[in-house]
Design a protein around this motif. Structure first.
Motif, short mmCIF file in Angstrom:
data_model
loop_
_atom_site.label_atom_id
_atom_site.label_comp_id
_atom_site.label_asym_id
_atom_site.label_seq_id
_atom_site.Cartn_x
_atom_site.Cartn_y
_atom_site.Cartn_z
N HIS A 1 0.80 -1.23 0.04
CA HIS A 1 -0.14 0.00 -0.15
C HIS A 1 0.87 1.07 0.09
CE1 HIS A 1 -3.40 2.51 0.75
NE2 HIS A 1 -2.89 3.19 1.73
N ALA A 2 1.70 1.24 0.63
CA ALA A 2 2.94 2.50 0.96
C ALA A 2 3.63 2.55 -0.59
CB ALA A 2 3.87 2.35 2.08
N THR A 3 3.92 1.68 -1.17
CA THR A 3 4.53 1.52 -2.31
C THR A 3 3.45 2.26 -3.62
OG1 THR A 3 5.92 -0.34 -1.79
CG2 THR A 3 5.71 0.37 -4.29
N GLU A 4 2.33 1.80 -3.54
CA GLU A 4 1.28 2.18 -4.44
C GLU A 4 1.16 3.59 -4.31
OE1 GLU A 4 -2.19 -0.03 -3.91
OE2 GLU A 4 -1.07 -1.94 -4.83
N THR A 5 1.22 4.37 -2.91
CA THR A 5 0.83 5.67 -2.34
C THR A 5 2.11 6.51 -2.91
OG1 THR A 5 -0.48 4.78 -0.63
CG2 THR A 5 0.36 7.14 -0.54
N ALA A 6 3.16 5.85 -2.64
CA ALA A 6 4.38 6.72 -3.13
C ALA A 6 4.67 6.77 -4.49
CB ALA A 6 5.80 5.69 -2.42
N GLU A 7 4.23 5.75 -5.34
CA GLU A 7 4.23 6.00 -6.75
C GLU A 7 3.38 6.90 -7.24
OE1 GLU A 7 3.12 2.11 -8.24
OE2 GLU A 7 5.25 1.39 -7.92
N THR A 8 2.42 7.21 -6.64
CA THR A 8 1.30 8.33 -7.05
C THR A 8 2.03 9.76 -6.75
OG1 THR A 8 -0.66 6.86 -6.51
CG2 THR A 8 -1.16 9.08 -6.72
N TYR A 9 2.39 9.67 -5.51
CA TYR A 9 3.17 10.90 -5.17
C TYR A 9 4.31 11.31 -6.31
CZ TYR A 9 0.12 11.67 -1.12
OH TYR A 9 -1.08 11.80 -0.43
N ILE A 10 5.13 10.30 -6.50
CA ILE A 10 6.47 10.54 -7.20
C ILE A 10 5.99 10.93 -8.87
CG2 ILE A 10 8.21 9.11 -8.37
CD1 ILE A 10 8.49 7.30 -5.84
N GLU A 11 4.92 10.22 -9.14
CA GLU A 11 4.35 10.69 -10.69
C GLU A 11 3.80 12.17 -10.43
OE1 GLU A 11 1.31 8.17 -11.74
OE2 GLU A 11 2.47 6.37 -11.95
N LYS A 12 3.04 12.75 -9.44
CA LYS A 12 2.76 14.07 -9.34
C LYS A 12 3.78 14.94 -9.24
CE LYS A 12 -1.77 13.01 -7.01
NZ LYS A 12 -2.62 13.35 -5.84
N ALA A 13 5.03 14.53 -8.45
CA ALA A 13 6.29 15.31 -8.10
C ALA A 13 7.04 15.23 -9.57
CB ALA A 13 7.28 14.82 -7.05
N GLU A 14 6.73 14.39 -10.45
CA GLU A 14 7.27 14.32 -11.73
C GLU A 14 6.79 15.42 -12.56
OE1 GLU A 14 7.81 10.46 -12.95
OE2 GLU A 14 9.51 9.95 -12.02
N THR A 15 5.59 15.38 -12.53
CA THR A 15 4.74 16.20 -13.37
C THR A 15 4.85 17.54 -13.03
OG1 THR A 15 3.06 14.78 -13.70
CG2 THR A 15 2.60 16.78 -14.01
N PHE A 16 4.95 17.83 -11.58
CA PHE A 16 5.20 19.43 -11.13
C PHE A 16 6.53 19.77 -11.57
CE2 PHE A 16 6.97 22.03 -7.82
CZ PHE A 16 5.87 23.06 -7.88
N ALA A 17 7.55 18.76 -11.39
CA ALA A 17 8.97 19.36 -11.75
C ALA A 17 8.93 19.67 -13.28
CB ALA A 17 9.91 18.10 -11.54
#
Length: 120
Positions: A31-47
């Motif tokens: 569950h933590a991995t799935e949540t982290a992947e979502t935030y990583i994708e959002k951070a990449e888009t933001f960057a």
């Protein structure tokens, strides 16, 4: 036999009590991995968006700096060329004067000296 039963029940229950938290930990990790992947994708888009905005804003500034640098480079080139021409002129004048001085001070040894000619 009572001792064997005691150990089996003791270690058997320990096995069950260790297996359950391990399974829970695995589920939590997934569950933590799935949540982290979502935030990583959002951070990449933001960057990526932030980088695009920086490029967009900085392009006019970079163009202005290029133009200004080009103007100063042209002026500097002209100034350097003027200095070089001045040095060439000054050197040419000095060289001409030096040549005159050398020609005036050279003694022709093929002719007799004036003193010797007067003695004869």
């Amino acid at each position: 036999m009572g001792l064997t039963t005691f150990f089996k029940s003791l270690f058997g229950s320990t096995k069950e009590s260790v297996t359950e938290p391990a399974n829970n930990t695995e589920t939590t990790l997934e569950h933590a991995t799935e949540t982290a992947e979502t935030y990583i994708e959002k951070a990449e888009t933001f960057a990526e968006e932030a980088i695009d905005k920086v490029i967009e804003v900085s392009e006019p500034i970079i163009e202005k700096v290029k133009e200004t640098a080009s103007e100063y480079a042209e002026k500097a080139t002209e100034a350097i060329n003027d200095v070089i021409e001045s040095i060439k002129e000054a050197t040419a004048e000095t060289t001409d004067e030096t040549k005159k001085l050398v020609y005036e001070t050279v003694v022709d040894t093929s002719e007799p000296a004036i003193e010797e000619a007067d003695k004869e």
